[in-house]
Design a protein around this motif. Structure first.
Motif, PDB file in Angstrom:
ATOM      1  N   ARG A 245      47.132  27.741  41.085  1.00 37.46           N
ATOM      2  CA  ARG A 245      46.352  28.204  39.936  1.00 37.46           C
ATOM      3  C   ARG A 245      44.860  28.189  40.252  1.00 37.46           C
ATOM      4  O   ARG A 245      44.122  29.123  39.895  1.00 37.46           O
ATOM      5  CB  ARG A 245      46.645  27.295  38.740  1.00 37.46           C
ATOM      6  CG  ARG A 245      45.867  27.634  37.482  1.00 37.46           C
ATOM      7  CD  ARG A 245      46.185  29.018  36.988  1.00 37.46           C
ATOM      8  NE  ARG A 245      45.534  29.298  35.717  1.00 37.46           N
ATOM      9  CZ  ARG A 245      45.352  30.509  35.232  1.00 37.46           C
ATOM     10  NH1 ARG A 245      45.778  31.573  35.918  1.00 37.46           N
ATOM     11  NH2 ARG A 245      44.769  30.680  34.067  1.00 37.46           N
ATOM     12  N   GLU A 246      44.427  27.127  40.956  1.00 31.07           N
ATOM     13  CA  GLU A 246      43.024  27.032  41.337  1.00 31.07           C
ATOM     14  C   GLU A 246      42.628  28.182  42.260  1.00 31.07           C
ATOM     15  O   GLU A 246      41.563  28.793  42.102  1.00 31.07           O
ATOM     16  CB  GLU A 246      42.760  25.695  42.029  1.00 31.07           C
ATOM     17  CG  GLU A 246      41.309  25.486  42.432  1.00 31.07           C
ATOM     18  CD  GLU A 246      41.106  24.204  43.209  1.00 31.07           C
ATOM     19  OE1 GLU A 246      39.953  23.753  43.315  1.00 31.07           O
ATOM     20  OE2 GLU A 246      42.099  23.655  43.722  1.00 31.07           O
ATOM     21  N   GLN A 247      43.511  28.491  43.207  1.00 36.90           N
ATOM     22  CA  GLN A 247      43.231  29.586  44.135  1.00 36.90           C
ATOM     23  C   GLN A 247      43.149  30.922  43.392  1.00 36.90           C
ATOM     24  O   GLN A 247      42.266  31.755  43.675  1.00 36.90           O
ATOM     25  CB  GLN A 247      44.314  29.633  45.217  1.00 36.90           C
ATOM     26  CG  GLN A 247      44.274  28.442  46.170  1.00 36.90           C
ATOM     27  CD  GLN A 247      45.467  28.409  47.109  1.00 36.90           C
ATOM     28  OE1 GLN A 247      46.394  29.221  46.988  1.00 36.90           O
ATOM     29  NE2 GLN A 247      45.452  27.467  48.045  1.00 36.90           N
ATOM     30  N   ASN A 248      44.069  31.123  42.426  1.00 39.11           N
ATOM     31  CA  ASN A 248      44.045  32.366  41.639  1.00 39.11           C
ATOM     32  C   ASN A 248      42.760  32.472  40.820  1.00 39.11           C
ATOM     33  O   ASN A 248      42.137  33.542  40.739  1.00 39.11           O
ATOM     34  CB  ASN A 248      45.259  32.428  40.714  1.00 39.11           C
ATOM     35  CG  ASN A 248      46.553  32.659  41.476  1.00 39.11           C
ATOM     36  OD1 ASN A 248      46.532  33.215  42.585  1.00 39.11           O
ATOM     37  ND2 ASN A 248      47.675  32.249  40.907  1.00 39.11           N
ATOM     38  N   LEU A 249      42.381  31.347  40.196  1.00 41.75           N
ATOM     39  CA  LEU A 249      41.154  31.351  39.402  1.00 41.75           C
ATOM     40  C   LEU A 249      39.933  31.603  40.281  1.00 41.75           C
ATOM     41  O   LEU A 249      38.988  32.297  39.870  1.00 41.75           O
ATOM     42  CB  LEU A 249      41.002  30.018  38.657  1.00 41.75           C
ATOM     43  CG  LEU A 249      41.969  29.781  37.491  1.00 41.75           C
ATOM     44  CD1 LEU A 249      41.803  28.366  36.950  1.00 41.75           C
ATOM     45  CD2 LEU A 249      41.746  30.807  36.381  1.00 41.75           C
ATOM     46  N   MET A 250      39.958  31.045  41.489  1.00 38.05           N
ATOM     47  CA  MET A 250      38.837  31.263  42.402  1.00 38.05           C
ATOM     48  C   MET A 250      38.735  32.737  42.787  1.00 38.05           C
ATOM     49  O   MET A 250      37.633  33.315  42.815  1.00 38.05           O
ATOM     50  CB  MET A 250      39.015  30.395  43.652  1.00 38.05           C
ATOM     51  CG  MET A 250      37.862  30.499  44.650  1.00 38.05           C
ATOM     52  SD  MET A 250      36.281  29.953  43.927  1.00 38.05           S
ATOM     53  CE  MET A 250      36.590  28.194  43.774  1.00 38.05           C
ATOM     54  N   ARG A 251      39.891  33.357  43.068  1.00 37.41           N
ATOM     55  CA  ARG A 251      39.878  34.787  43.408  1.00 37.41           C
ATOM     56  C   ARG A 251      39.375  35.616  42.228  1.00 37.41           C
ATOM     57  O   ARG A 251      38.594  36.560  42.398  1.00 37.41           O
ATOM     58  CB  ARG A 251      41.286  35.231  43.821  1.00 37.41           C
ATOM     59  CG  ARG A 251      41.681  34.794  45.231  1.00 37.41           C
ATOM     60  CD  ARG A 251      42.911  35.544  45.714  1.00 37.41           C
ATOM     61  NE  ARG A 251      44.085  35.199  44.927  1.00 37.41           N
ATOM     62  CZ  ARG A 251      44.929  34.221  45.238  1.00 37.41           C
ATOM     63  NH1 ARG A 251      44.704  33.492  46.333  1.00 37.41           N
ATOM     64  NH2 ARG A 251      45.975  33.976  44.480  1.00 37.41           N
ATOM     65  N   GLN A 252      39.835  35.250  41.019  1.00 34.31           N
ATOM     66  CA  GLN A 252      39.390  35.971  39.830  1.00 34.31           C
ATOM     67  C   GLN A 252      37.887  35.792  39.609  1.00 34.31           C
ATOM     68  O   GLN A 252      37.181  36.734  39.219  1.00 34.31           O
ATOM     69  CB  GLN A 252      40.173  35.487  38.607  1.00 34.31           C
ATOM     70  CG  GLN A 252      41.642  35.887  38.633  1.00 34.31           C
ATOM     71  CD  GLN A 252      42.425  35.278  37.480  1.00 34.31           C
ATOM     72  OE1 GLN A 252      41.854  34.621  36.616  1.00 34.31           O
ATOM     73  NE2 GLN A 252      43.736  35.508  37.468  1.00 34.31           N
ATOM     74  N   ILE A 254      35.610  35.179  41.923  1.00 30.58           N
ATOM     75  CA  ILE A 254      34.892  35.964  42.940  1.00 30.58           C
ATOM     76  C   ILE A 254      34.905  37.449  42.563  1.00 30.58           C
ATOM     77  O   ILE A 254      33.884  38.156  42.658  1.00 30.58           O
ATOM     78  CB  ILE A 254      35.518  35.742  44.328  1.00 30.58           C
ATOM     79  CG1 ILE A 254      35.283  34.282  44.776  1.00 30.58           C
ATOM     80  CG2 ILE A 254      34.940  36.714  45.351  1.00 30.58           C
ATOM     81  CD1 ILE A 254      36.018  33.902  46.045  1.00 30.58           C
ATOM     82  N   ALA A 255      36.090  37.913  42.112  1.00 28.54           N
ATOM     83  CA  ALA A 255      36.193  39.323  41.706  1.00 28.54           C
ATOM     84  C   ALA A 255      35.283  39.607  40.521  1.00 28.54           C
ATOM     85  O   ALA A 255      34.628  40.667  40.441  1.00 28.54           O
ATOM     86  CB  ALA A 255      37.643  39.658  41.362  1.00 28.54           C
ATOM     87  N   LEU A 256      35.222  38.638  39.581  1.00 29.70           N
ATOM     88  CA  LEU A 256      34.361  38.811  38.415  1.00 29.70           C
ATOM     89  C   LEU A 256      32.893  38.857  38.822  1.00 29.70           C
ATOM     90  O   LEU A 256      32.109  39.655  38.286  1.00 29.70           O
ATOM     91  CB  LEU A 256      34.607  37.671  37.428  1.00 29.70           C
ATOM     92  CG  LEU A 256      33.788  37.710  36.129  1.00 29.70           C
ATOM     93  CD1 LEU A 256      34.101  38.996  35.342  1.00 29.70           C
ATOM     94  CD2 LEU A 256      34.081  36.481  35.272  1.00 29.70           C
ATOM     95  N   GLU A 257      32.521  38.011  39.777  1.00 26.35           N
ATOM     96  CA  GLU A 257      31.139  38.038  40.260  1.00 26.35           C
ATOM     97  C   GLU A 257      30.812  39.393  40.882  1.00 26.35           C
ATOM     98  O   GLU A 257      29.710  39.939  40.696  1.00 26.35           O
ATOM     99  CB  GLU A 257      30.920  36.919  41.287  1.00 26.35           C
ATOM    100  CG  GLU A 257      30.706  35.549  40.663  1.00 26.35           C
ATOM    101  CD  GLU A 257      30.204  34.548  41.687  1.00 26.35           C
ATOM    102  OE1 GLU A 257      30.623  34.641  42.866  1.00 26.35           O
ATOM    103  OE2 GLU A 257      29.394  33.686  41.322  1.00 26.35           O
ATOM    104  N   GLU A 258      31.772  39.930  41.637  1.00 25.74           N
ATOM    105  CA  GLU A 258      31.555  41.239  42.256  1.00 25.74           C
ATOM    106  C   GLU A 258      31.396  42.321  41.185  1.00 25.74           C
ATOM    107  O   GLU A 258      30.535  43.206  41.282  1.00 25.74           O
ATOM    108  CB  GLU A 258      32.723  41.571  43.187  1.00 25.74           C
ATOM    109  CG  GLU A 258      32.781  40.671  44.418  1.00 25.74           C
ATOM    110  CD  GLU A 258      34.033  40.914  45.251  1.00 25.74           C
ATOM    111  OE1 GLU A 258      34.932  41.642  44.754  1.00 25.74           O
ATOM    112  OE2 GLU A 258      34.121  40.374  46.365  1.00 25.74           O
TER     113      GLU A 258
END
Length: 289
Positions: A245-252, A254-258
């Motif tokens: 879940r942490e990894q998914n949130l981190m990817r989300q 990063i994507a949100l920052e982009e």
């Protein structure tokens, strides 16, 4: 100086023997036939021979501990004597006192662990052990014709709070009346007497509780171990899920920052276009005037 040779153990069976070598003859210990010379022998190996109730008995040592059960005596020399065997009442009373103290200590330990606030509060196994222990203590001993077949008859009782008490006067009275019956009440065994006394009954119970592998306590310990392993496995699975879940949130994130960065770029471009449009509109209005 003088050379002295002696056997490690006493008794006729441990008579010293020498080979027929010349050394022993030269030392004056043996003769030509290899036998020990009388002049060289201070004390020949002998068994202690004595009589009890007309029965002649021989032993390799002067310390005798296997003729009268529970009695050890030492032969000091030739002669006659009377062995007066008396019961050590003080030792018996002390042993019973310790028995009572240990019972109360055990029950107190169980109570402290299973009562409110205890680490095993409400544990059915501890309550079962306490019940069986008390039952084994208070139950009758099945010895046929036994004058005292219950601990209460010799002054040992348990009050309503579960505390064991000893009436020493009553125990002394029972010991004076029938010491053998008191002894069997405590220490009789199925093999020797055809029935189990209190201590043999307790020993059998403890073996069932403490036996490695399939004993009552071992089974409960295994159950707790299995539960702990299941909890550990559950925690491990939860930690893995949290990690995913942490990894998914981190990817989300990063994507949100982009997306935010792209949106900011678009917003700045749009703002520039709007400003330029405003300038062009203002210039056109001035020309029409």
């Amino acid at each position: 100086g003088r050379l002295v040779i002696q056997a490690d153990e006493t008794g006729e069976a441990h008579q010293l023997k020498f080979d027929e070598g010349a050394l022993w003859r030269e030392l004056g210990i043996t003769g030509d036939d290899g036998e020990i010379l009388d002049t060289a022998q201070l004390q020949s190996a002998q068994d202690a021979v004595f009589k009890i109730e007309g029965l002649t008995i021989a032993r390799s040592s002067n310390k005798i501990d296997d003729v009268i059960e529970g009695v050890t005596f030492t032969l000091q020399g030739e002669g006659e004597t009377v062995i007066d065997i008396k019961r050590d009442e003080a030792a018996v009373l002390d042993a019973v006192r310790k028995f009572v103290e240990q019972y109360n200590s055990t029950m107190s330990f169980i109570q402290s662990r299973s009562s409110d606030g205890g680490v095993l509060q409400g544990d059915t196994l501890l309550m079962r052990i306490a019940f069986q222990l008390r039952s084994d203590i208070t139950a009758r001993v099945d010895g046929a014709g036994l004058a005292y077949n219950q601990l209460a008859a010799v002054g040992i009782s348990i009050d309503r709070h579960g505390t064991m008490t000893l009436n020493e006067a009553k125990l002394r009275e029972a010991l004076a009346d029938d010491p053998e019956a008191v002894q069997k009440l405590f220490a009789a065994t199925q093999d020797a007497d055809g029935f189990d006394g209190v201590t043999a009954r307790l020993e059998s119970r403890f073996q069932a509780w403490l036996q490695a592998g399939d004993g009552l306590l071992a089974a409960r310990q295994k159950m707790f171990g299995d539960r702990m392993k299941a909890i550990d496995d559950s925690i491990e699975q939860m930690e893995r899920r949290l990690e995913i879940r942490e990894q998914n949130l981190m990817r989300q994130f990063i994507a949100l920052e982009e997306v935010m960065a792209a949106f900011q770029t678009q917003a700045m471009w749009l703002e520039g276009q709007i400003n330029q449009l405003n300038l062009m509109t203002a210039a056109s209005a001035q020309r029409r005037r």
